[in-house]
Design an enzyme around this catalytic site. Structure first.
Site, mmCIF file in Angstrom:
data_model
loop_
_atom_site.group_PDB
_atom_site.id
_atom_site.type_symbol
_atom_site.label_atom_id
_atom_site.label_comp_id
_atom_site.label_asym_id
_atom_site.label_seq_id
_atom_site.Cartn_x
_atom_site.Cartn_y
_atom_site.Cartn_z
ATOM 1 C CB CYS A 96 -0.589 2.664 3.932
ATOM 2 S SG CYS A 96 -2.254 2.035 3.359
ATOM 3 C CG ASP A 97 3.030 1.008 4.339
ATOM 4 O OD1 ASP A 97 2.431 1.708 5.624
ATOM 5 O OD2 ASP A 97 2.870 -0.005 4.026
ATOM 6 C CB CYS A 118 -0.888 -0.058 1.275
ATOM 7 S SG CYS A 118 -1.961 1.608 1.236
HETATM 8 C C1 LIG Z 1 0.166 -4.035 5.794
HETATM 9 C C2 LIG Z 1 -1.053 -3.090 5.646
HETATM 10 C C3 LIG Z 1 -0.682 -1.666 5.940
HETATM 11 C C4 LIG Z 1 -1.729 -0.820 6.033
HETATM 12 N N1 LIG Z 1 -1.727 0.334 6.423
HETATM 13 C C5 LIG Z 1 -2.563 1.250 6.454
HETATM 14 C C6 LIG Z 1 -2.517 2.808 6.849
HETATM 15 O O1 LIG Z 1 -1.582 3.089 7.096
HETATM 16 N N2 LIG Z 1 -3.620 3.412 6.708
HETATM 17 C C7 LIG Z 1 -4.959 3.247 6.363
HETATM 18 O O2 LIG Z 1 -5.751 3.977 6.262
HETATM 19 N N3 LIG Z 1 -4.973 1.859 5.894
HETATM 20 C C8 LIG Z 1 -4.190 0.901 5.817
HETATM 21 N N4 LIG Z 1 -4.076 -0.257 5.446
HETATM 22 C C9 LIG Z 1 -5.512 -0.490 4.868
HETATM 23 C C10 LIG Z 1 -6.555 -0.874 5.951
HETATM 24 O O3 LIG Z 1 -5.868 -1.855 6.657
HETATM 25 C C11 LIG Z 1 -7.793 -1.453 5.359
HETATM 26 O O4 LIG Z 1 -8.209 -0.671 4.234
HETATM 27 C C12 LIG Z 1 -8.799 -1.720 6.329
HETATM 28 O O5 LIG Z 1 -8.412 -2.747 7.610
HETATM 29 C C13 LIG Z 1 -9.960 -2.410 6.000
HETATM 30 O O6 LIG Z 1 -10.910 -2.640 6.984
HETATM 31 P P1 LIG Z 1 -12.148 -3.559 6.609
HETATM 32 O O7 LIG Z 1 -13.116 -3.061 7.982
HETATM 33 O O8 LIG Z 1 -12.629 -3.778 5.266
HETATM 34 O O9 LIG Z 1 -11.539 -5.039 7.267
HETATM 35 P P2 LIG Z 1 -10.302 -5.666 7.500
HETATM 36 O O10 LIG Z 1 -9.280 -4.814 8.107
HETATM 37 O O11 LIG Z 1 -9.816 -6.226 6.100
HETATM 38 O O12 LIG Z 1 -10.615 -7.226 8.478
HETATM 39 C C14 LIG Z 1 -11.527 -7.897 8.108
HETATM 40 C C15 LIG Z 1 -11.602 -8.990 9.016
HETATM 41 O O13 LIG Z 1 -12.813 -9.813 9.179
HETATM 42 C C16 LIG Z 1 -12.443 -10.898 9.665
HETATM 43 N N5 LIG Z 1 -12.989 -11.842 8.984
HETATM 44 C C17 LIG Z 1 -13.181 -12.238 7.590
HETATM 45 N N6 LIG Z 1 -14.103 -13.352 7.300
HETATM 46 C C18 LIG Z 1 -14.810 -13.559 8.472
HETATM 47 C C19 LIG Z 1 -15.805 -14.332 9.159
HETATM 48 N N7 LIG Z 1 -16.221 -15.429 7.843
HETATM 49 N N8 LIG Z 1 -16.266 -14.514 10.184
HETATM 50 C C20 LIG Z 1 -15.618 -13.722 10.856
HETATM 51 N N9 LIG Z 1 -14.936 -12.691 10.805
HETATM 52 C C21 LIG Z 1 -14.130 -12.651 9.609
HETATM 53 C C22 LIG Z 1 -11.036 -11.117 9.672
HETATM 54 O O14 LIG Z 1 -10.408 -11.254 10.779
HETATM 55 C C23 LIG Z 1 -10.620 -10.091 8.877
HETATM 56 O O15 LIG Z 1 -9.181 -9.782 8.654
HETATM 57 C C24 LIG Z 1 -3.093 -1.151 5.284
HETATM 58 C C25 LIG Z 1 -3.358 -2.565 5.048
HETATM 59 C C26 LIG Z 1 -2.269 -3.372 5.069
HETATM 60 C C27 LIG Z 1 -2.405 -4.689 4.752
#
Ligand SMILES: Cc1cc2nc3c(=O)[nH]c(=O)nc-3n(C[C@H](O)[C@H](O)[C@H](O)COP(=O)(O)OP(=O)(O)OC[C@H]3O[C@@H](n4cnc5c(N)ncnc54)[C@H](O)[C@@H]3O)c2cc1C
Length: 346
Positions: A148-149, A145
């Protein structure tokens, strides 16, 4: 079997923001946070990173894990019931919706829970390449990303590499050019997949360079705990000739996999597998099923946009329940995704 008005599936910023709003609205939400669901710890993608510097309210940055622990506490504070289990199966064919967990999902098992409304916030995973050295230097030079980084000090005025040939790769490379001394895009084939506009902009960029017919084969770096990457081994796909180049950053732009397994075949997905929501809302093709976060967002994929869409999903679920669960399908055949594809300026 237990019944709830509303269940949230997921544990990232989208899920917890939805839970905070729903619990403050006294809807007693239940949140299934998963147990290493989809290969990610409860708390979601941010648990795999160190500092988050772009989430408002934290002028000095905040650890990804810490930010998610705070969100979890806030959900609980207002009465969300958090269950550390993964939803393995869901039946959205009629209301109340039925769901099973990993521990209660046999052919004759009754559903673990039913709900009048469901918020899907299962997120997405950035694809990795599993290169030698990737595990060692992940987040110590390697990232998926740029937004992000890219701004962190280790990349300033350093040679950076991007892998990928599509619009995301082009966009990430031009973004990184603000920070790095140079940005080289590695493209396996002899042409870019990016749209014409993006490809032209990338090729004309004074700090960006594209190496066609080239792949990365190994990430090399400092041999100490938390050592940083310093070089990349690359290989020509034409004559297999290898080279080791200076590289202090490597950004993957090879796509994301939305966590759609649960709802595939039950709600409308776009051509890349993202849940289609009516633009500007969280409405999916099934009334009473709402989606937020990265599982429905292939464009921004940020913690703050996930949180914002979690708020929208909660408010829409609340209204849906207040109206007695009566609603027509909101997603028609035409999806926002089609518009996005044809409009690279977006
Ligand atoms: C390495 C890295 C660094 C990042 N740094 C940043 C940053 O600095 N700033 C920023 O704004 N964004 C950053 N991001 C992006 C950010 O993390 C994502 O946009 C954000 O976390 C997405 O949120 P989400 O709510 O969609 O769920 P996610 O964070 O994708 O989490 C969803 C979670 O739901 C759970 N889940 C999935 N399926 C099921 C199921 N069937 N039953 C129960 N639970 C389940 C799991 O634990 C899964 O991980 C980064 C991403 C990564 C990979």
């Amino acid at each position: 079997m237990v019944h709830s008005q509303v269940v949230v599936i997921g544990s990232g910023p989208g899920a917890h923001t939805a839970a905070i709003y729903l619990s403050r609205a006294e809807l007693s939400p239940v949140l299934y946070e998963g147990m290493l669901a989809n290969g990610t710890a409860a708390g979601g993608q941010l648990t795999t990173t160190t500092d988050v510097e772009n989430f408002p309210g934290f002028p000095d940055g905040v650890g990804g894990q810490e930010l998610m622990e705070k969100m979890r506490k806030q959900s609980e504070r207002f009465g969300t019931e958090i269950i550390t289990e993964t939803i393995s199966r869901i039946d959205l064919s009629q209301r109340p919706f039925k769901m099973w967990t990993e521990w209660s999902d046999g052919p004759n098992d009754a559903p673990a829970r039913t709900a009048d409304a469901v918020i899907i916030a299962t997120g997405a995973n950035a694809r990795r390449l599993n290169l030698p050295g990737e595990e060692t230097y992940w987040q110590n030079g390697i990232s998926a990303c740029a937004v992000c980084d890219g701004a962190v000090p280790i990349f300033r005025n350093k040679p950076l590499y991007v892998i990928g040939g599509g619009d995301s790769a082009a966009e990430e490379a031009m973004f990184l050019a603000k920070y790095g001394s140079s940005v080289t895009v590695l493209v396996r084939k002899d042409k870019l997949r990016a749209s014409k506009v993006m490809a032209e902009r990338l090729l004309a960029h004074p700090k960006c360079n594209v190496r066609f017919n080239t792949v990365a084969t190994e990430v090399i770096g400092e041999n100490r705990p938390n050592g940083l990457m310093t070089h990349l081994r690359i290989k020509s796909t034409i004559d297999d000739k290898e080279e080791i180049v200076d590289a202090n950053g490597l950004f993957y732009a090879v796509g994301h996999d939305p966590a759609n397994a649960l709802v595939k075949g039950q709600v409308k997905l776009d051509e890349d597998g993202y849940i289609v929501t009516q633009p500007g809302t969280s409405f999916t093709s099934v009334p009473g099923v709402f989606a937020c976060g990265d599982v429905q967002d292939k464009r921004y994929r940020q913690a703050i946009t996930s949180a914002g869409s979690g708020c929208v999903a909660a408010l829409e679920a609340e209204k849906f329940l207040a109206e007695g669960g009566h609603s027509e399908p909101k997603v028609e055949v035409e999806s926002g995704a089609a518009e996005y594809k044809s409009n690279p300026a977006l």
